[in-house]
Motif scaffolding. Sequence first.
Motif, mmCIF file in Angstrom:
data_model
loop_
_atom_site.group_PDB
_atom_site.id
_atom_site.type_symbol
_atom_site.label_atom_id
_atom_site.label_comp_id
_atom_site.label_asym_id
_atom_site.label_seq_id
_atom_site.Cartn_x
_atom_site.Cartn_y
_atom_site.Cartn_z
ATOM 1 N N GLU A 18 0.798 -1.213 0.000
ATOM 2 C CA GLU A 18 0.000 0.000 0.000
ATOM 3 C C GLU A 18 0.844 1.284 0.000
ATOM 4 O OE1 GLU A 18 -2.478 -0.542 3.425
ATOM 5 O OE2 GLU A 18 -3.596 -2.182 2.496
ATOM 6 N N MET A 19 2.170 1.154 0.084
ATOM 7 C CA MET A 19 3.052 2.326 0.107
ATOM 8 C C MET A 19 3.078 3.007 -1.251
ATOM 9 S SD MET A 19 6.570 1.570 2.068
ATOM 10 C CE MET A 19 6.676 1.711 3.811
ATOM 11 N N ASP A 20 3.092 4.358 -1.219
ATOM 12 C CA ASP A 20 3.181 5.121 -2.451
ATOM 13 C C ASP A 20 4.358 6.093 -2.435
ATOM 14 O OD1 ASP A 20 0.956 3.917 -3.599
ATOM 15 O OD2 ASP A 20 -0.416 5.351 -2.673
ATOM 16 N N ASP A 24 9.958 6.400 1.406
ATOM 17 C CA ASP A 24 9.730 5.293 2.345
ATOM 18 C C ASP A 24 10.242 3.980 1.763
ATOM 19 O OD1 ASP A 24 8.543 7.085 4.057
ATOM 20 O OD2 ASP A 24 6.488 6.596 3.429
ATOM 21 N N ILE A 25 9.963 3.772 0.496
ATOM 22 C CA ILE A 25 10.419 2.538 -0.164
ATOM 23 C C ILE A 25 11.948 2.518 -0.228
ATOM 24 C CG2 ILE A 25 10.388 1.252 -2.338
ATOM 25 C CD1 ILE A 25 7.490 2.337 -2.697
ATOM 26 N N ALA A 26 12.561 3.689 -0.490
ATOM 27 C CA ALA A 26 14.023 3.774 -0.534
ATOM 28 C C ALA A 26 14.613 3.431 0.834
ATOM 29 C CB ALA A 26 14.449 5.165 -0.976
#
Length: 83
Positions: A18-20, A24-26
């Motif tokens: 659900e992350m966009d 945050d992903i990095a």
Amino acid sequence: MENPILEAKKELIQWIKEMDELEDIAELLELKEQKTSGNKVAEAQAEYAVKDDFDERFAKGITGEELMRKVYAHIESLPWKEK
């Protein structure tokens, strides 16, 4: 009853799906890299950690005669009871 680790993993997977936000992903990718690269270094170092020093330890050991003297001295020092 389900394994709590599996439950936590499922929850994390759903959260990541659900992350966009790219930041945050990095951060998660950086954390993953730190965890996986740390294990590789530790395994390579463990390969060289063991030294075979049997001959050195054997040379420092006691002789058979000295062993027998110590065994007999120990037996004599025991509190034997006579019947």
